[in-house]
Design an enzyme around this catalytic site. Structure first.
Site, PDB file in Angstrom:
ATOM      1  N   SER A  77       0.798  -1.112  -0.009  1.00 56.04           N
ATOM      2  CA  SER A  77      -0.112  -0.024  -0.020  1.00 56.04           C
ATOM      3  C   SER A  77       0.921   1.145   0.085  1.00 56.04           C
ATOM      4  CB  SER A  77      -0.915   0.156   1.202  1.00 56.04           C
ATOM      5  OG  SER A  77      -1.857   0.953   1.125  1.00 56.04           O
ATOM      6  N   ASP A 216      -5.117  -3.306  -3.517  1.00 58.52           N
ATOM      7  CA  ASP A 216      -4.154  -3.029  -2.365  1.00 58.52           C
ATOM      8  C   ASP A 216      -3.360  -4.136  -2.049  1.00 58.52           C
ATOM      9  OD1 ASP A 216      -2.924  -2.332  -0.406  1.00 58.52           O
ATOM     10  OD2 ASP A 216      -4.579  -0.985   0.622  1.00 58.52           O
TER      11      ASP A 216
END
Length: 387
Positions: A77, A216
């Site tokens: 992320s 993600d």
């Protein structure tokens, strides 16, 4: 005569021990891991700026960069975004960003990344256009194989239901993973409910089209990619002589720095069985992701701490984490200037805090100790290479 002989033997033993210690240090494998957390990436940004500054002072080199000292840099992320920033080469084949550029990057681009709300209840909160635009402009056509050190950036393919780990060492067997760093940056940060998934395609060794449908990286590794980063290092050990010292999981030869983006002290308030007995899907949805991420991060740290302690190498592992975030600083997408300033304060204050309740050593002191090890190891490797 006997006394002189004893002294000479003692001196020889000391020199032999010192020589062995430094030889061992020169063989150590160094790993940096950075958690996910959106705008809270400012916190590890502060930590990395301090560390890189210490390395520059120790080596008397203003151009020293983190990628010069770490064998593997991994992130997920926002941590994946930071990994790309400090490992992707510029036109001079030096890192695109110095550590001191990280926090200004968030201040400049964060408000735009988290400001394009779609306003749709049944869609992602943000359209992701600016999040895609910035890496494309900054990193261009640069691909994984060009990274200045080994990387480990995670994402998750929602079509194949499998994690996708972008590393240089995987490219020989899986050339389709040689994606553009800009695509990887968006993919690892495309948190479900916040940003749309990312589609792109590369080519296999046969020239066939290979498609990615990614979200993600925290979906693959949760928020803490430390174990992933260590795994990439140990896998390289089977083929790369530079990583040979950690074959057979020899963590004594591993130096690991893991940076968190802060945990929510308000979330740490407990819930009773009686309180949650009548919760439905909506109530659980609001907390289950936080529970999963918090538990996974805790267990990752617990496992690594236990392994290093059992090997009497606890000083080889440092987890830097703020465990008492409150108010707006807990939010991954609050990119207001006021909140970003608070996150800077959190990072700066964290440096002054003790590493643990049982140790008076502060994070600042621990990072200086790590910097000394990194500096000495780099010099030893350089000297060895010159022979």
């Amino acid at each position: 005569m006997a006394t002189t002989k004893s002294v000479l033997v003692l001196i020889f033993m000391i020199l032999a021990t010192t020589s062995s210690t430094f030889a061992t240090l020169g063989e150590m494998v160094t790993v940096l891991s950075v958690d996910g957390g959106g705008i809270k990436g400012i916190i590890p940004g502060i930590i990395l700026e301090f560390l890189e500054g210490q390395l520059q002072k120790m080596d008397n080199n203003a151009d020293a960069r983190l990628a010069d000292y770490f064998d593997v840099i991994g992130g997920t992320s926002t941590g994946g975004l930071l990994t790309a920033m400090i490992t992707t080469p510029n036109e001079n084949n030096r890192p695109f960003a110095a550590a001191k550029d990280i926090v200004p990057f968030y201040f400049q681009h964060g408000p735009h990344i988290f400001n394009s709300s779609t306003g749709q209840f049944f869609g992602p909160k943000y359209d992701g256009k600016y999040l895609m635009q910035v890496p494309q402009e900054k990193l261009g056509e640069t691909r994984v194989h060009q990274a200045l050190t080994e990387v480990a950036i995670s994402s998750f393919d929602i079509k194949t239901n499998k994690p996708v780990i972008f590393t240089k060492s995987n490219l020989a067997k899986s050339p389709e993973l040689d994606a553009k760093m800009s695509d990887i940056c968006y993919s690892t940060a495309a948190a479900p409910t916040y940003f749309p998934p990312h589609y792109f395609a590369t080519n296999t060794s046969n020239g066939d089209k290979y498609e990615f449908n990614l979200v993600d990286g925290a979906v693959a590794t949760v928020a803490d990619p430390a174990l992933l980063s260590v795994s990439v290092a140990t896998r390289r050990a089977e083929e790369d002589p530079a990583f040979a010292s950690i074959r057979s999981l020899n963590y004594k030869q591993l130096l690991l720095l893991s940076l968190g983006t802060g945990t929510n002290s308000e979330f740490d308030k407990t819930h009773t069985a009686q309180e949650t007995a009548k919760w439905g899907a909506l109530q659980w949805m609001l907390v289950i992701q936080q529970m999963t991420e918090a538990a996974s991060s805790y267990m990752t740290d617990y496992y690594l701490s236990t392994v290093f302690q059992d090997l009497h190498s606890q000083n080889n592992y440092l987890r830097v984490q703020e465990n008492a975030l409150t108010g707006t600083t807990t939010k991954a997408d609050d990119a207001s200037e006021a909140n970003m300033e608070l996150l800077v304060q959190v990072g700066e204050t964290l440096l002054k805090k003790p590493v643990s309740k049982d140790s008076p050593e502060t994070y600042e002191e621990a990072l200086k100790r790590f910097a000394k090890l990194l500096s000495d190891r780099k010099k030893l490797r350089a000297n060895k290479a010159s022979y």
